[in-house]
Design an enzyme around this catalytic site. Structure first.
Site, PDB file in Angstrom:
ATOM      1  N   ASP A  38       0.857  -1.187   0.000  1.00 25.32           N
ATOM      2  CA  ASP A  38       0.000   0.000   0.000  1.00 25.32           C
ATOM      3  C   ASP A  38       0.891   1.233   0.000  1.00 25.32           C
ATOM      4  O   ASP A  38       1.993   1.216   0.562  1.00 25.32           O
ATOM      5  CB  ASP A  38      -0.898   0.004   1.242  1.00 25.32           C
ATOM      6  CG  ASP A  38      -2.099   0.924   1.083  1.00 25.32           C
ATOM      7  OD1 ASP A  38      -3.212   0.416   0.877  1.00 25.32           O
ATOM      8  OD2 ASP A  38      -1.932   2.157   1.156  1.00 25.32           O
ATOM      9  N   ASP A  55       3.793   2.451  -4.566  1.00 27.60           N
ATOM     10  CA  ASP A  55       3.054   3.377  -5.408  1.00 27.60           C
ATOM     11  C   ASP A  55       2.827   2.652  -6.720  1.00 27.60           C
ATOM     12  O   ASP A  55       3.760   2.438  -7.495  1.00 27.60           O
ATOM     13  CB  ASP A  55       3.866   4.657  -5.623  1.00 27.60           C
ATOM     14  CG  ASP A  55       3.204   5.627  -6.598  1.00 27.60           C
ATOM     15  OD1 ASP A  55       2.137   5.294  -7.160  1.00 27.60           O
ATOM     16  OD2 ASP A  55       3.772   6.713  -6.815  1.00 27.60           O
ATOM     17  N   VAL A  56       1.583   2.247  -6.976  1.00 28.48           N
ATOM     18  CA  VAL A  56       1.319   1.395  -8.136  1.00 28.48           C
ATOM     19  C   VAL A  56       1.549   2.098  -9.459  1.00 28.48           C
ATOM     20  O   VAL A  56       1.611   1.446 -10.512  1.00 28.48           O
ATOM     21  CB  VAL A  56      -0.118   0.809  -8.099  1.00 28.48           C
ATOM     22  CG1 VAL A  56      -0.315  -0.065  -6.883  1.00 28.48           C
ATOM     23  CG2 VAL A  56      -1.178   1.917  -8.159  1.00 28.48           C
ATOM     24  N   TYR A 147     -13.591   8.082 -12.971  1.00 28.52           N
ATOM     25  CA  TYR A 147     -13.726   6.774 -12.332  1.00 28.52           C
ATOM     26  C   TYR A 147     -14.352   5.776 -13.300  1.00 28.52           C
ATOM     27  O   TYR A 147     -13.864   4.656 -13.460  1.00 28.52           O
ATOM     28  CB  TYR A 147     -14.567   6.903 -11.068  1.00 28.52           C
ATOM     29  CG  TYR A 147     -14.675   5.627 -10.259  1.00 28.52           C
ATOM     30  CD1 TYR A 147     -13.601   5.192  -9.488  1.00 28.52           C
ATOM     31  CD2 TYR A 147     -15.838   4.873 -10.262  1.00 28.52           C
ATOM     32  CE1 TYR A 147     -13.693   4.022  -8.738  1.00 28.52           C
ATOM     33  CE2 TYR A 147     -15.936   3.711  -9.519  1.00 28.52           C
ATOM     34  CZ  TYR A 147     -14.859   3.287  -8.753  1.00 28.52           C
ATOM     35  OH  TYR A 147     -14.963   2.131  -8.018  1.00 28.52           O
ATOM     36  N   LYS A 151     -12.205   2.554 -14.610  1.00 27.22           N
ATOM     37  CA  LYS A 151     -12.663   1.208 -14.245  1.00 27.22           C
ATOM     38  C   LYS A 151     -13.193   0.460 -15.474  1.00 27.22           C
ATOM     39  O   LYS A 151     -13.065  -0.777 -15.556  1.00 27.22           O
ATOM     40  CB  LYS A 151     -13.734   1.286 -13.156  1.00 27.22           C
ATOM     41  CG  LYS A 151     -13.191   1.747 -11.802  1.00 27.22           C
ATOM     42  CD  LYS A 151     -12.163   0.780 -11.250  1.00 27.22           C
ATOM     43  CE  LYS A 151     -11.768   1.127  -9.821  1.00 27.22           C
ATOM     44  NZ  LYS A 151     -10.810   0.145  -9.243  1.00 27.22           N
ATOM     45  N   THR A 182     -16.103   0.744   2.826  1.00 28.57           N
ATOM     46  CA  THR A 182     -14.660   0.982   2.850  1.00 28.57           C
ATOM     47  C   THR A 182     -14.419   2.424   3.299  1.00 28.57           C
ATOM     48  O   THR A 182     -15.356   3.231   3.356  1.00 28.57           O
ATOM     49  CB  THR A 182     -14.042   0.794   1.452  1.00 28.57           C
ATOM     50  OG1 THR A 182     -14.483   1.866   0.599  1.00 28.57           O
ATOM     51  CG2 THR A 182     -14.422  -0.550   0.849  1.00 28.57           C
ATOM     52  N   THR A 185     -15.983   4.870   0.652  1.00 25.23           N
ATOM     53  CA  THR A 185     -17.439   5.061   0.650  1.00 25.23           C
ATOM     54  C   THR A 185     -17.915   5.707   1.947  1.00 25.23           C
ATOM     55  O   THR A 185     -18.881   6.473   1.944  1.00 25.23           O
ATOM     56  CB  THR A 185     -18.166   3.722   0.440  1.00 25.23           C
ATOM     57  OG1 THR A 185     -17.755   2.780   1.440  1.00 25.23           O
ATOM     58  CG2 THR A 185     -17.862   3.164  -0.934  1.00 25.23           C
TER      59      THR A 185
END
Length: 253
Positions: A38, A55-56, A147, A151, A182, A185
């Site tokens: 993470d 860091d993806v 988003y 996605k 989460t 949300t």
């Protein structure tokens, strides 16, 4: 308990909280060696006993993480691309920097992760990759344009990868969660949450553990004939879920 992932080595991104944490915990409970990662983790050594910083969106950090896992374990059997985020901007007034940042996190990040693990999975003739997309990768509501775009791209990228690497023994699937409890949300507009949950047939949102269980199945040998699939949450949305702007639309989700 049947330990379905004994002997498997897994990387899970975005594992500090929410769905990623639940998946990492579920994998461990099923016997996997899990490298949880993470961006919130402290920099340091990479091991199954601690959370690794990742860091993806960084090629270097992916190479460092996957290289360390392969050095310690000899392979990566499972990758879960869970790290992601959102914003609530519409197309007519979005900020370009915010757009690019979210596309990089939700789309480029998983692509870099797959690129990092695919060569060794192909060489081994086996592997499982699970991309956490969203119900909004397949269906739409008003707003949250970047988003939806990211996605949706992740879902199509999953399909492309599944077709591209199936003959090499690598299975690649997507999970499309609906509303799930989460930190993201819980921090968003309560009216939006109420609208979304109110249109869920079960009448509530999902707990992260309820998303983790399909991930366990897809990562396990029980799903040996499953690739290019998507596991959605089912619901019917009958009007705009963004409280700030009125509107109406009819969607089957």
């Amino acid at each position: 308990m049947v330990h379905r992932l004994v002997g498997k080595v897994a990387i899970v991104t975005g594992a500090h909280s929410g769905i990623g944490l639940a998946i990492a915990d579920a994998f461990r409970a099923e016997g996997a060696t899990v490298y949880a990662s993470d961006i919130k983790a402290e920099p340091g050594n990479i091991s199954p006993s601690s959370e690794a910083r990742l860091d993806v969106t960084s090629e270097h950090e992916w190479d460092r993480l996957v290289g360390a896992v392969k050095e310690q374990q000899g392979r990566v059997d499972i990758l879960v691309n869970n790290a992601g985020g959102t914003n609530y901007e519409y197309l007519h007034d979005f900020n370009v920097e915010n757009w690019n940042s979210l596309i990089a996190l939700n789309q480029l990040g998983p692509a870099l992760g797959m690129r990092a693990v695919l060569p060794s999975m192909m060489e081994a003739g086996r592997g499982a990759i699970i991309n956490i997309s969203s119900i909004f990768g397949a269906r739409s509501v008003a707003g949250i344009a970047a988003y939806h775009a990211s996605k949706g791209a992740l879902l199509n990228m999953t399909r492309n990868a599944a077709v591209s690497y199936a003959r090499q023994g690598v299975r690649i699937n997507a999970i499309l969660p609906g509303w799930t409890r989460t930190p993201i949300t819980e921090a968003q507009d309560p009216k939006l949450n109420e609208e979304f949950i109110g249109r869920t047939p079960i009448g509530r949102g999902a707990a992260p553990a309820e998303i983790a269980q399909p991930a366990v199945f897809l990562a396990s040998d029980e799903a040996s004939f499953v690739t290019g699939g998507r596991t959605p949450g089912g619901r019917r949305i009958s009007r705009d879920l963004t409280p700030s702007l009125p509107g109406s639309l009819e969607l089957d989700i």
